[in-house]
Write an enzyme that holds these catalytic residues in place. Structure first.
Site, short mmCIF file in Angstrom:
data_model
loop_
_atom_site.label_atom_id
_atom_site.label_comp_id
_atom_site.label_asym_id
_atom_site.label_seq_id
_atom_site.Cartn_x
_atom_site.Cartn_y
_atom_site.Cartn_z
N GLU A 158 -29.12 -19.72 -11.48
CA GLU A 158 -30.13 -20.35 -12.37
C GLU A 158 -29.63 -19.77 -13.87
O GLU A 158 -30.32 -19.30 -14.68
CB GLU A 158 -31.25 -19.74 -12.35
CG GLU A 158 -31.78 -20.51 -10.89
CD GLU A 158 -33.41 -20.38 -10.66
OE1 GLU A 158 -34.09 -21.19 -10.63
OE2 GLU A 158 -33.83 -18.97 -11.07
N GLU A 234 -33.12 -24.57 -3.92
CA GLU A 234 -34.04 -23.60 -3.82
C GLU A 234 -35.52 -24.42 -3.57
O GLU A 234 -36.15 -24.57 -4.98
CB GLU A 234 -34.28 -22.51 -5.07
CG GLU A 234 -33.20 -21.57 -4.80
CD GLU A 234 -33.70 -20.45 -5.76
OE1 GLU A 234 -34.71 -20.12 -6.22
OE2 GLU A 234 -32.51 -19.59 -6.17
#
Length: 586
Positions: A158, A234
């Site tokens: 991320e 995710e």
């Protein structure tokens, strides 16, 4: 040998479309004797892949150590995945977030303030490359083309939420290839135009992280990646908890509907998480977006498998969804019976302030050090100095990270908490031995405060005058402090007890099983069973039980040690039939 590649529209295994149905299972949050059980339960839910992060700081607690043994045996974990007929995704970071202490980055790396954080700074990159070399020595031989389970490796994590240093991402990707990783490389970012642009890199396959509005968010991902398979790397099917807040849950039906929409759109998925496990020891991280919020010990995450590895309503709902799209093997696991419930009194109090010499050796510091400036960077330390003044007076620190209990001549004066932004305390008198017990409650794992030092920051003053001449006693919490002699008689505690104090007990369950230790009536502290650190407890909740894995227990007598740092109103260890993770109202 199998070849795993990226096609025009799909992942391809030996040229045939392969949908990744993955679940996150962190080996470092599960006792190693339970890995095979958790992997098998993932397979029986319909998953074909297991994903795991790799925590740099757990493997390398010091610069000269890289531990791949016991619960950190990544190679064994991946081979167990292969033995179950499943594939694997490895996400080595170096930054992993994961609600893990410092996001997985080792604290020792930042003792030099000039070292960069998640950017192309030479000292940081050199350390990262040395770390990745050790990880890829394990992973490279276990790639699919060598007959192993690994089909994807992620670069960073991320990154678009943190920075946009393409030189840094390129250096990580090139080093990964140079280390022998030939499977497709991925990135993951939240599906916004800004984050996908900042965190992606040409040649790396972009994936997204989200838990709802799948069609909309996959469309955003597609704008940034016109070809190749769509993947939610995710899929947030639950959430984590902070001390002092509520226990997060999401309705199983709602999560299942979101998963169904994602699979109906043709995307691959990685459930975050399939099974969360536990932040054993002192491994929990924290968030700080203006207020410091430490993460609890449990990483139950309201996942399909609960903290003790038992299937939940969400497990069965997800299994039904997956069965609509893909074959699901075998039968689901049966429900677990209740754990043994019993009580045992705690005794043998050993108070830190009565005999600190039994807890370790003190070292002299002229100026007040941070915890990072103390040998071993302890999570707990007692710092003492002499003061002499008429009083009343004001004791002040530059900043408290994260909890400071203040004593004068052994008597408690008060406490300062980071989340309350407290740094000053009034003293009714200012003559005697001043002692400060400093606790690290977990390093921030997300955002710009990564890598910051812990302890008392910026020195101490008394009525504006600097305090010097500190004796520092670091308390090693990797094992119970050895304060009792072999021949010491055991003595019960007659009533409430004030910390800091160690207490102990012996217990023998009537059968071998996982246990749930109820910490109600206790204040704040740490627990060990047979030398294995279960983690922190805190009366502020929401978590009330600590999970005790069955493999930690012995036949016959087992040793329980509790370090109470606050005040314990009921010095009794109660074992409950199941977990109690707290209230769920907002």
């Amino acid at each position: 040998m199998p070849e795993f590649t990226i096609g025009e529209h799909d992942f391809l295994l030996d040229g045939e479309p392969f949908r990744v149905l993955s679940g996150a299972l962190h080996y470092f949050r599960v006792h190693p004797e339970l890995w095979a059980d958790r992997i098998d339960k993932a397979r029986r839910m319909g998953l074909n892949t297991i994903e795991t992060y790799v925590p740099w700081n757990a493997h390398a607690p010091r610069p000269d150590v890289f531990d791949l043994t016991g619960g950190l045996d990544l190679g064994r974990f991946l081979r167990l995945v292969a033995d179950a007929g499943m594939r694997a995704i490895v996400r080595p970071g170096p930054y992993i977030c994961a609600e893990w202490d410092n996001g997985g980055l080792p604290a020792w790396l930042f003792r030099d303030p000039a070292v960069g954080v998640r950017r192309a700074e030479p000292r940081y990159l050199a350390a990262v490359k040395a770390y990745l070399d050790r990880v890829y020595e394990v992973v490279a031989p276990l790639q699919a083309q060598h007959g192993g389970p690994v089909i994807l490796v992620q670069v960073e994590n991320e990154y678009g939420a943190f920075g946009d240093d393409k030189t840094y991402l390129k250096a990580l990707a090139e080093h990964t290839r140079d280390a022998g990783i030939t499977v497709p490389l991925t990135t993951v970012d939240q599906p916004t135009d800004e984050m996908l642009a900042a965190g992606g890199l040409e040649g790396l396959h972009r994936t997204a992280s989200f838990g709802s509005r799948a069609v909309e968010r996959l469309a955003t991902l597609r704008r940034h990646q016109p070809t190749g398979p769509l993947m939610c790397a995710e899929f947030w099917n639950g959430w984590f908890d902070h001390w002092g807040a509520h226990h997060h849950t999401t309705p199983a039906a709602d999560s299942a509907a979101e998963l169904d929409a994602l699979l109906a759109a043709g995307a691959s998925v990685n459930l975050y998480v399939f099974h969360g496990g536990t932040n054993f020891g002192l491994t929990s991280g924290a968030n700080d977006k203006g207020v410091y919020q430490p993460t609890v010990t449990s990483y139950d995450y309201d996942a399909p498998l609960d903290e003790a590895g038992n299937p939940t309503a969400k497990y069965h709902a997800f299994r039904e969804v997956i069965a609509r799209h893909h074959p699901v093997p075998g039968e689901p696991p049966p429900a677990a019976p209740p754990s043994p419930a019993f009580t045992v009194p705690l005794g043998d109090p050993a108070r830190l302030l009565d005999a600190p010499g039994k807890w370790g050796a003190r070292r002299r510091h002229d100026a007040l050090p941070t915890l990072d400036e103390v040998d071993g960077a302890p999570r707990l330390a007692l710092l003492t100095t002499r003061v002499a003044g008429p009083g009343p007076a004001v004791l002040c620190f530059g900043e408290v990270r994260d909890h400071a209990s203040v004593f004068l001549d052994g008597h408690p004066v008060g406490a300062l908490l980071r989340e309350h932004h407290q740094r000053a305390l009034g003293l009714g008198r200012a003559t005697g031995e001043l002692a400060v017990l400093v606790e690290d409650h977990g390093r921030v794992n997300y955002g710009p405060r990564l890598g910051e030092p812990k302890g008392l920051i910026g020195g101490a003053t008394l009525d504006g005058e600097p305090l010097t001449g500190w004796d520092v006693l670091p308390v090693d919490l990797s094992a119970p402090p050895a304060v009792w002699e072999d021949g010491d008689e055991r003595a019960p505690v007659g009533g409430p007890v004030a910390g800091p104090v160690l207490l102990r007990a012996r217990f023998a369950p009537d059968r071998h099983a996982d246990l749930h230790l109820d910490t109600s009536g206790w204040g704040r502290g740490v627990v060990w069973v047979n030398g294995f650190c279960l983690g922190r407890y805190w009366s502020r909740g929401p978590q009330r039980t600590l999970y005790v894995p069955g493999p930690v227990l012995r036949a016959g007598d087992n040793d329980l040690v509790v370090l109470e740092l606050g005040a314990m109103t009921d010095p009794t260890a109660r074992f409950a039939p199941g977990p109690m993770l707290g209230h769920t109202e907002v």
